[in-house]
Write a protein that holds these residues in place. Structure first.
Motif, PDB file in Angstrom:
ATOM      1  N   ILE A   1       9.850  65.137  55.362  1.00 26.14           N
ATOM      2  CA  ILE A   1      10.429  64.097  55.988  1.00 26.14           C
ATOM      3  C   ILE A   1       9.735  63.337  55.373  1.00 26.14           C
ATOM      4  O   ILE A   1       9.721  62.424  54.660  1.00 26.14           O
ATOM      5  N   PHE A   2       7.867  63.492  56.625  1.00 25.52           N
ATOM      6  CA  PHE A   2       6.925  62.722  55.911  1.00 25.52           C
ATOM      7  C   PHE A   2       6.055  63.328  55.244  1.00 25.52           C
ATOM      8  O   PHE A   2       5.446  61.740  54.738  1.00 25.52           O
ATOM      9  N   GLU A   3       6.865  64.609  54.210  1.00 26.75           N
ATOM     10  CA  GLU A   3       6.150  64.430  52.800  1.00 26.75           C
ATOM     11  C   GLU A   3       6.435  63.694  51.953  1.00 26.75           C
ATOM     12  O   GLU A   3       5.810  63.270  51.169  1.00 26.75           O
ATOM     13  N   TRP A   4       7.800  63.376  51.995  1.00 22.46           N
ATOM     14  CA  TRP A   4       8.504  63.323  50.338  1.00 22.46           C
ATOM     15  C   TRP A   4       8.821  60.962  50.859  1.00 22.46           C
ATOM     16  O   TRP A   4       9.114  60.346  50.169  1.00 22.46           O
ATOM     17  N   VAL A   5       7.988  61.031  52.133  1.00 24.02           N
ATOM     18  CA  VAL A   5       8.935  59.113  52.233  1.00 24.02           C
ATOM     19  C   VAL A   5       8.032  59.053  53.035  1.00 24.02           C
ATOM     20  O   VAL A   5       7.055  59.201  53.946  1.00 24.02           O
ATOM     21  N   GLU A   6       7.905  57.396  52.013  1.00 23.62           N
ATOM     22  CA  GLU A   6       6.206  56.842  52.932  1.00 23.62           C
ATOM     23  C   GLU A   6       6.912  56.171  53.938  1.00 23.62           C
ATOM     24  O   GLU A   6       6.518  54.973  54.005  1.00 23.62           O
ATOM     25  N   ALA A   7       6.805  57.098  55.531  1.00 22.82           N
ATOM     26  CA  ALA A   7       6.962  56.743  56.756  1.00 22.82           C
ATOM     27  C   ALA A   7       5.623  56.734  57.123  1.00 22.82           C
ATOM     28  O   ALA A   7       5.168  57.419  57.602  1.00 22.82           O
ATOM     29  N   ASP A   8       5.865  55.939  59.030  1.00 19.62           N
ATOM     30  CA  ASP A   8       4.786  54.989  59.105  1.00 19.62           C
ATOM     31  C   ASP A   8       5.229  56.378  60.232  1.00 19.62           C
ATOM     32  O   ASP A   8       4.305  56.539  61.915  1.00 19.62           O
TER      33      ASP A   8
END
Length: 568
Positions: free
Chosen positions: A180-187
């Motif tokens: 998820i963190f690879e493809w979504v710009e989440a903090d």
């Protein structure tokens, strides 16, 4: 046969099979399917057979009966249906309408020379190469529809690979969060699962995007999630995309934004086949400085929400599969424990009866001051003591993994000790026991006590088998050093009734004995385990009325051979 498999509840892991016209389900001891669940009524429901269909009917229970989440009074069951009674969740499996024999007749695997088969392989591809089909091409605009579609396909492909490569839930959830963190710009992000017992969400994985800090790293900010959002997601089974900026009436002057910035979040349910097993939550924030310089640009979009829902579904299926597998393993473990206890209890009971009989003779001989009766009784007690000792040693050997205690030893001497030990037993059964040691036998490295036990079990079985035949009974024991092959062999040949072909497959299965009450079913499995630990094997040749030939074979390791050779 149709069955109900408990995937959640006090009876988790239990499988209930039924084929009667009427099967009662409830908490009462008289129920054919008894559930140990206080939320289940004593006579909760019944399953009725109608032709080839089974119908679940509620019997006026207090908490009702549910099929696939819907309360029912009467409902025909289909394979894969989820049946919930009280706090017990079960999976219904119907018998296949087409038997394995029918399928075998309708599908044939032809050899190349049959049926004019001229098929040729013209191309093949590895899994790694297949995954590259989802990579973005250099000439493809990154913000184009095709680029986004291919990127989403790649996310789902890698998610499917992640969930198929592990049965460890914690490891799986860490992989999912990493993707998820690879493809979504989440903090920040976390995954919470529903505890099967308390029905409450419990955090399992937390992740924060690492940012290089010039000084000492500050403590990670606590993730606070709105209970309103969680309840909405869990109850409605819908994913949500939120932004605190949209709820701020002072957005235009941006007064509050200058103080706290903007936080966006996505929360989606992990919906599997049967229920919601948890939620995935991610959020991101835009600092006041970024808002002032660039204006508010939404980082999370509807596409991100859709993608996260798909990922959550894949993760939920994997969690359910893992729990289902764990329940299956637990059920098999309990069944194995029950089988072990039953078998050993029966065998120990027979031994204790023998000891009791011998003790009675000893007591009678002492009372009558008759030494011959005392000796006879003691002989019976001693024989059964040896049986107890052999049983305990077999159990210890079979129950735990061990590294052979290798030492330079003489195989001829080890086997000779076994033959000498079994001579009296063979004589009692009128079996001729012969021993032919190899003429040229050097000293080799192996575990002499373990090999002694392996050979003892096989020779004992051979004597028992030979003792069943009418006429001359014979067991031949020999050793062999195959120098060119680098192998040591112990060969035990008997002229007993042989092993039936249908019994060959279960020959080394634990607790399966052809001796009835006289055997524990551990002898051959223990011998096989010992030979396997030495890098060897046991070969069996047998035919009805022609006897059996057991060959215990292991590598011939000379005393000065290093550890590397032992692995060859």
């Amino acid at each position: 046969m149709p069955s109900l498999f408990v995937i959640r509840g006090n009876d988790q892991g239990s499988r209930f099979e039924f084929d009667e016209p009427l099967t009662r389900v409830g908490r009462d001891a008289s129920s054919a399917i008894r559930l140990h669940d206080t939320e289940v009524s004593r006579h909760h429901a019944e399953i009725r057979r109608s032709d080839n269909t089974y119908v679940l009917a509620d019997l006026g229970s207090s908490n009702g009966s549910y099929v696939n989440g819907q309360r029912i009074e009467s409902h025909p069951l289909s394979s894969g249906d989820q049946v919930q009674l009280g706090g017990t969740l079960m999976l219904y499996t119907a018998p296949s309408e087409e038997s394995a024999e029918d399928l075998a007749q309708s599908i044939d695997i032809a050899l190349p020379q049959q049926s004019g088969d001229r098929s040729q392989i013209i191309h093949s591809i590895t899994q790694e190469a297949g995954s590259r089909a989802f990579e973005l091409g250099a000439a493809l605009a990154q913000n184009s529809w095709l680029a986004r579609a291919r990127s989403n396909l790649q996310v789902m492909y890698r998610t499917a690979l992640a969930v198929s490569h592990t049965l460890d839930i914690d490891q799986l959830l860490h992989r999912i969060m990493g993707l998820i963190f690879e493809w979504v710009e989440a903090d920040r992000g976390c995954i919470m699962l529903v505890d099967p017992d308390t029905k409450k969400l419990e955090p399992k994985v937390r992740r924060t995007r690492r940012v290089a800090q010039p000084a000492k790293k500050p403590a990670e900010e606590k993730i606070t999630i709105s209970k309103t959002i969680l309840d909405y997601v869990m109850e409605r089974n819908e994913g949500v995309l939120t932004s605190d900026a949209r709820q701020d009436d002072r957005w235009d002057p941006a007064a509050s934004i200058l103080q706290a910035g903007i936080r966006e979040a996505i929360c989606v349910p992990m919906r599997g086949r049967y229920d919601v097993v948890g939620v995935i939550y991610i959020d991101t924030s835009t600092s006041p400085q970024e808002v002032i310089q660039h204006g508010h640009v939404t980082k999370f979009k509807e596409d991100h929400l859709k993608l996260l829902i798909a990922i959550a579904h894949q993760a939920a299926l994997a969690v359910e599969d893992t729990r289902y597998y764990s329940a299956m393993v637990q059920a098999e473990r309990l069944a194995a424990v029950g089988q072990t206890i039953t078998t050993l209890s029966h065998h120990i009971k027979n031994i204790l009866q023998g000891i009791r009989g011998g003790s009675y003779l000893i007591e009678m001989g002492l009372s009558d001051e008759d030494p011959s009766v005392v000796r006879k009784g003691w002989k019976i007690v001693e024989k059964n003591q040896n049986k107890i000792s052999a049983l305990v040693m077999d159990m210890l050997t079979f129950s735990k993994e061990r590294e052979p205690d290798r030492a330079p030893s003489d195989l001829n001497q080890v086997v000779s000790d076994v033959v000498e030990l079994m001579l009296a037993y063979a004589a009692d059964l009128n079996v001729e026991l012969t021993w032919r040691p190899a003429a040229a036998m050097e000293t080799f490295v192996f575990d002499p006590e373990a090999i002694h036990r392996a050979v003892l079990n096989v020779v004992s079985n051979a004597i028992d088998a030979a003792g069943e035949v009418e006429g001359p009974a014979r067991v031949d024991v020999s050793t062999e050093w195959a120098e060119r092959e680098g192998l040591l062999r112990v060969i035990v040949h008997d002229n007993g009734p042989g092993i039936p072909p249908d019994a060959m497959d279960s020959l080394f299965s634990p607790f399966i004995s052809s001796k009835g009450a006289r055997g524990t079913g551990l002898g051959l499995p223990v011998s096989q385990k010992i030979l396997t630990e030495h890098g060897g094997r046991i070969k069996v040749e047998s035919a009805p009325d022609r006897g059996s030939r057991f060959t215990l074979e292991m590598p011939a390791v000379v005393p000065d051979t290093g550890p590397e050779t032992l692995l060859k």
